[in-house]
Design a protein around this motif. Structure first.
Motif, short mmCIF file in Angstrom:
data_model
loop_
_atom_site.label_atom_id
_atom_site.label_comp_id
_atom_site.label_asym_id
_atom_site.label_seq_id
_atom_site.Cartn_x
_atom_site.Cartn_y
_atom_site.Cartn_z
N VAL A 140 -2.37 10.67 2.27
CA VAL A 140 -3.28 10.13 3.29
C VAL A 140 -3.23 8.60 3.30
O VAL A 140 -3.23 7.97 4.37
CB VAL A 140 -4.72 10.63 3.04
N ALA A 141 -3.17 7.98 2.12
CA ALA A 141 -3.11 6.52 2.04
C ALA A 141 -1.84 5.98 2.67
O ALA A 141 -1.84 4.91 3.30
CB ALA A 141 -3.22 6.06 0.59
N THR A 142 -0.74 6.70 2.52
CA THR A 142 0.52 6.27 3.14
C THR A 142 0.41 6.31 4.66
O THR A 142 0.90 5.40 5.36
CB THR A 142 1.68 7.17 2.67
N LEU A 197 0.83 -1.20 0.00
CA LEU A 197 0.00 0.00 0.00
C LEU A 197 0.87 1.26 0.00
O LEU A 197 0.55 2.25 -0.68
CB LEU A 197 -0.94 0.00 1.22
N THR A 198 1.99 1.22 0.73
CA THR A 198 2.89 2.38 0.76
C THR A 198 3.47 2.64 -0.63
O THR A 198 3.48 3.79 -1.10
CB THR A 198 4.03 2.13 1.76
N LEU A 199 3.96 1.60 -1.29
CA LEU A 199 4.54 1.77 -2.62
C LEU A 199 3.51 2.31 -3.61
O LEU A 199 3.80 3.23 -4.39
CB LEU A 199 5.11 0.45 -3.11
N VAL A 200 2.30 1.73 -3.57
CA VAL A 200 1.24 2.18 -4.49
C VAL A 200 0.86 3.63 -4.19
O VAL A 200 0.67 4.45 -5.09
CB VAL A 200 0.01 1.26 -4.38
N SER A 201 0.77 3.96 -2.90
CA SER A 201 0.37 5.32 -2.50
C SER A 201 1.40 6.35 -2.94
O SER A 201 1.05 7.43 -3.43
CB SER A 201 0.19 5.38 -0.98
N VAL A 202 2.68 6.02 -2.76
CA VAL A 202 3.74 6.95 -3.16
C VAL A 202 3.71 7.16 -4.67
O VAL A 202 3.79 8.29 -5.17
CB VAL A 202 5.11 6.44 -2.71
N ALA A 203 3.57 6.06 -5.42
CA ALA A 203 3.53 6.17 -6.88
C ALA A 203 2.34 7.01 -7.32
O ALA A 203 2.46 7.87 -8.21
CB ALA A 203 3.46 4.78 -7.50
N TYR A 204 1.18 6.79 -6.69
CA TYR A 204 -0.01 7.56 -7.06
C TYR A 204 0.13 9.03 -6.67
O TYR A 204 -0.30 9.92 -7.41
CB TYR A 204 -1.23 6.95 -6.38
N ALA A 205 0.78 9.27 -5.52
CA ALA A 205 0.91 10.65 -5.04
C ALA A 205 1.74 11.51 -5.98
O ALA A 205 1.51 12.72 -6.08
CB ALA A 205 1.55 10.66 -3.65
N GLY A 221 7.36 5.29 8.44
CA GLY A 221 7.09 6.58 9.06
C GLY A 221 7.82 7.71 8.38
O GLY A 221 7.26 8.79 8.12
N MET A 222 9.09 7.47 8.05
CA MET A 222 9.88 8.51 7.40
C MET A 222 9.41 8.74 5.96
O MET A 222 9.49 9.86 5.44
CB MET A 222 11.36 8.16 7.45
N ILE A 223 8.90 7.68 5.32
CA ILE A 223 8.32 7.85 3.98
C ILE A 223 7.10 8.78 4.05
O ILE A 223 6.92 9.67 3.21
CB ILE A 223 7.94 6.49 3.39
N ALA A 224 6.25 8.56 5.06
CA ALA A 224 5.09 9.45 5.24
C ALA A 224 5.56 10.89 5.45
O ALA A 224 4.97 11.84 4.91
CB ALA A 224 4.25 8.98 6.42
N GLY A 225 6.61 11.05 6.24
CA GLY A 225 7.17 12.39 6.45
C GLY A 225 7.69 12.99 5.17
O GLY A 225 7.53 14.20 4.93
N GLN A 226 8.32 12.15 4.33
CA GLN A 226 8.81 12.65 3.05
C GLN A 226 7.67 13.20 2.19
O GLN A 226 7.79 14.27 1.58
CB GLN A 226 9.53 11.53 2.29
N LEU A 227 6.55 12.45 2.14
CA LEU A 227 5.42 12.90 1.33
C LEU A 227 4.81 14.18 1.90
O LEU A 227 4.48 15.12 1.16
CB LEU A 227 4.36 11.80 1.26
#
Length: 340
Positions: free
Chosen positions: A319-321, A163-171, A287-293
């Protein structure tokens, strides 16, 4: 149980000390630390473009961070005492000697920022780095690398990772119109992917080193020493092979903000050193990925770079991340769920 690091002479596995602080608070700290990464990427990328040399920008970033840490160590008695424990920790086998080179992995990440962000943009860089970081985070936790606790790859962790990978790609889809040749793009993204992949291993080694030294800032200092040394060596080889070239001292900008990349690196390296002992490498990375976004979104809103786009997919992906992080940290009990 055998230590996955190798021979017993490298020291016994040390389990993280249990913490009374709830996991969501540690996760919130990881998000805050992650915000520093896109800020550093924007600064190092801008410096690389200004100098016309990503290697010089990366060396400048590490060098400024090293100056700050050396000054802090000289001024703070507890840091001086901790620094004196570096060599004994290695001699006594509490950490393997090659942990001293963890900063080389950080240097690779910063070099990727400085060399590719200006060309690829922060969006594509984020996709490549996050993919590498997430994959290696699963691996590091699964084998208990660097004296960490072995953490099973549960179904929920796997779902949260996907879900994180998909969310980042979509974002970042609104930002992908780079106009770069696909083959060149593929070659360029290998550097941030490798930098992201190395981050999980770097964080794990730093977590063990910070425990051995008694202070996470001392582990961060060792990182900056090895990272700066590695980049300086590459810079020297480049000068010998290609001859003296730009940038010259007069080419460096006078604007102070170009030199904040190093201090921002101190923030997220020191934070990760502490967090991996409580959350594990994968959750710290999520967590740090969410912070990056969140940081990238804030930068694009407050101080947009040319071509910055803030669209609905960016917000939804962020939000998904955050939702993926919640899924990964909830205390899922399969027996209890089946009973219910």
């Amino acid at each position: 149980m055998n230590d996955p690091l190798g021979p017993a002479g490298q020291g016994p596995r040390r389990a993280p000390t249990p913490s009374r602080i709830p996991a969501p608070l540690w996760l919130g700290a990881a998000v805050l630390a992650g915000i520093a990464i896109p800020a550093q990427g924007r600064i190092n990328g801008a410096l690389g473009l200004r100098l016309g040399d990503g290697l010089a920008a990366a060396l400048t970033s590490f060098g400024t961070g090293l100056v700050v840490l050396v000054a802090l160590t000289a001024l703070v008695p507890s840091l001086r005492a901790s620094a004196r424990g570096i060599l004994p920790a290695v001699r006594e086998g509490r950490i393997p000697w090659w942990y001293l080179g963890a900063g080389l992995l950080g240097a690779l990440f910063v070099l990727g920022q400085a060399a590719t962000v200006g060309v690829l943009g922060i969006a594509v860089f984020t996709i490549a780095a996050v993919t590498g970081q997430t994959v290696s985070g699963l691996l590091v936790d699964r084998v208990g690398f660097a004296q960490g606790r072995v953490r099973r790859i549960t179904g929920m962790r796997a779902i949260a990772t996907v879900l994180t990978l998909v969310s980042v790609a979509y974002a970042v889809t609104p930002k992908l119109g780079t106009g770069i040749d696909p083959l060149l793009l593929a070659v360029l993204v290998l550097l941030p992917f490798a930098g992201g992949f190395g981050q999980s291993f770097q964080s794990a080694m730093n977590g063990a080193s910070g425990t051995a030294y008694g202070n996470p800032l001392t582990a961060t200092l060792v990182n900056f020493v090895s990272g700066t040394s590695g980049l300086a060596l590459v810079w020297g080889v480049k000068a010998v092979v290609a001859g003296p070239a730009r940038p010259l001292p007069g080419d460096f900008p006078a604007d102070w903000w170009y030199y904040l990349g190093g201090p921002l690196g101190i923030v997220f390296i020191a934070a990760a050193t502490v967090l991996v002992r409580h959350l594990g490498v994968l959750l710290t990375g999520l967590g740090m990925i969410a912070g990056q976004l969140l940081g990238s979104l804030a930068l694009d809103v407050v101080v947009p770079a040319p071509g910055s786009v803030v669209a609905l997919p960016t917000v939804i992906g962020t939000v998904a991340t955050l939702g993926a992080m919640v899924l990964a940290t909830l205390p899922w009990n399969r027996r209890l769920l089946r009973a219910r």
